[in-house]
Design an enzyme around this catalytic site. Structure first.
Site, PDB file in Angstrom:
ATOM      1  N   GLU A 209       0.878  -1.171   0.000  1.00 35.20           N
ATOM      2  CA  GLU A 209       0.000   0.000   0.000  1.00 35.20           C
ATOM      3  C   GLU A 209       0.908   1.212   0.000  1.00 35.20           C
ATOM      4  OE1 GLU A 209      -1.064   3.226   1.732  1.00 35.20           O
ATOM      5  OE2 GLU A 209      -1.732   2.002   3.415  1.00 35.20           O
ATOM      6  N   CYS A 246      -2.473   8.227   5.113  1.00 31.59           N
ATOM      7  CA  CYS A 246      -2.430   7.804   3.712  1.00 31.59           C
ATOM      8  C   CYS A 246      -3.707   8.156   2.963  1.00 31.59           C
ATOM      9  CB  CYS A 246      -2.147   6.311   3.614  1.00 31.59           C
ATOM     10  SG  CYS A 246      -3.211   5.302   4.651  1.00 31.59           S
TER      11      CYS A 246
END
Length: 465
Positions: A209, A246
């Site tokens: 990720e 994020c």
């Protein structure tokens, strides 16, 4: 990586693994005060934020314990023998030992016992965690608490280990016993691990990720009628945890005449107090990225700067036609870029050109709700999560969660690193053909001790599951 731990863990009953995960959740809750104090000293994150993260981490482990008990993740299926066709019995099994690279912005939820680790352990895969270099004491303390809880409740010794050597990353990925990799961090770091894994004699999957600007598109009517609420929510999302999330909205698309919204969000962000970033290295990279913006001609509405208390946030503005190159890349820190558009019809193509994202958000009200079909289609084709009239921060850990997306948001667009489906990354399917019952996994036997949902001859059988 311990071969013995792999042999033992993959043969450990589901109920034992569930009990161990619940025990580990209870243990980190019990030691929360000590763990939070250690992490606060290493990160400058608040005790309240870290305490909430402890609870999220514990709840996440309990979710996977529930998932193991429920059993649908095994995707069990049976096709009985038919004229001219053999009997087939299929289910998913653990893939093998997993190497996890812990993140620095979530010391617990993406750390030693974060989502990658707990989902792999739930699947039956032992884990070795490469700890984050900025969190040495947090990592050691978390490992001791979790390891002891797991091993006291049926997990084999060595099922969870840590590696603290800063330079151990490549060696870990290239270790022939490692079957898969989980990573949360930068695009450059994730891509490097992906390339190492692909160049092995036996390539392995890397579930990384990585990078996302999390575009937010504000339709004209919402910009005009909801300016106050929009500004408050967006400013909070941009600056929460000093912008080190994020899912922070980094690109905010607004109509060209949205003067009220521009002034209101500028005021909200200008009022945010300076906040320290997680480390000197992150601070240096953040300041470098702001310099990139200035060199690219971005006009600062709120000019971020370093102070003795930390970084003040930055809000820049540019136009859709000027959005290119470095302006399309993530800035990790309390900064966002307003991008003005002339017509909403221009935005879907831009979203597709930006590439893969963790999230895309659309804010629309009134008649604009009839004009966002193409926007939502573009969002779904490029993002792991599509939000309508919300904000992307505050990821819910649940059965329906997707935290991933097409590259460069992740290296595998079909996976998620958060939520129940995260377990899918660490499993592979095996079919047993014409195999006597006593040689089958219990879940596939004709009369199993522990029943799970199964598709039998094309029909769902949930009786007793």
């Amino acid at each position: 990586m311990s071969v013995d731990a792999w042999t033992l863990l993959r043969n450990t009953e589901r109920g034992v693994r569930a009990r161990g995960l619940r025990a580990a959740a209870a243990a980190i809750r019990e030691d929360a005060s000590e763990l939070v104090a250690i992490a606060a000293a290493e990160t400058s994150l608040s005790a309240a934020r870290l305490g909430g993260e402890i609870e999220r981490t514990a709840s996440q482990a309990e979710l996977f314990a529930d998932l193991i008990d429920e059993g649908s993740y095994l995707d069990a299926a049976i096709d009985h023998e038919a004229p001219g066709a053999p009997e087939l019995r299929r289910m998913r099994v653990p893939i093998g030992p997993v190497a996890v690279f812990a993140a620095g912005n979530f010391p617990f939820a993406f750390g030693v016992f974060g989502g990658d680790t707990v989902s792999a352990l739930a699947a039956g895969c032992p884990v070795v965690v490469k700890t984050h270099p900025d969190l040495p004491e947090t990592s050691r303390a978390t490992h001791l608490v979790v390891r002891d809880a797991l091993e006291s409740n049926g997990f084999p010794v060595g099922a969870l280990r840590i590696v603290t050597d800063r330079d151990a990353g490549r060696a870990l990925v290239e270790d022939p016993s490692v079957a898969a990799v989980g990573f949360t961090g930068s695009a450059s770091g994730g891509r490097a691990l992906f390339d190492f894994a692909a160049s092995r004699e036996t390539p392995i999957p890397v579930f990384a990720e990585m990078s996302s600007t999390n575009p937010t598109v504000v339709a004209p009517e919402a910009a005009e009628t909801d300016a106050e609420e929009l500004a408050e929510q967006l400013a909070a999302a941009v600056t929460a945890s000093a912008g080190q999330l994020c899912t922070k909205p980094g690109l905010i698309f607004i109509p060209e005449p949205a003067a009220t919204l521009i002034a209101t969000i500028s005021g909200r962000i200008a009022d945010v107090e300076p906040q320290p970033l997680l480390s000197p290295g992150i601070t240096e990279r953040y300041e470098h990225r702001l310099d990139d913006w200035r060199r690219a001609g971005v006009r600062a509405l709120v000019d971020g700067r370093a102070t003795s208390q930390g970084q003040t946030p930055m809000l820049g503005i540019t136009s859709l036609g000027e959005l290119a190159g470095t302006l399309e890349e993530e800035v990790f820190g309390p900064a966002a870029l307003l991008v003005t558009y002339g017509s909403l019809d221009e935005v879907p193509g831009t979203l597709r050109a930006l590439g893969g994202q963790l999230t895309t958000t659309v804010r629309a009200t009134g008649q604009d709700l009839d004009a966002i079909d193409e926007l939502l289609d573009a969002a779904a084709s490029t993002s792991g999560r599509v939000i309508v009239n919300g904000v992307p921060t505050g990821v819910r850990v649940a059965w329906a969660t997707t935290h991933g997306g097409p590259y460069p948001a992740s290296t595998n667009a079909s996976s998620t690193s958060v939520g129940a489906s995260a377990i899918d990354r660490w499993m592979r399917a095996v079919t047993w053909q014409s195999t006597p019952d006593r040689f089958l996994p219990d879940e596939l036997r004709e009369d199993p001790r522990s029943r799970v949902p199964r598709r039998v001859d094309g029909e769902w059988d949930r009786a007793g599951a």
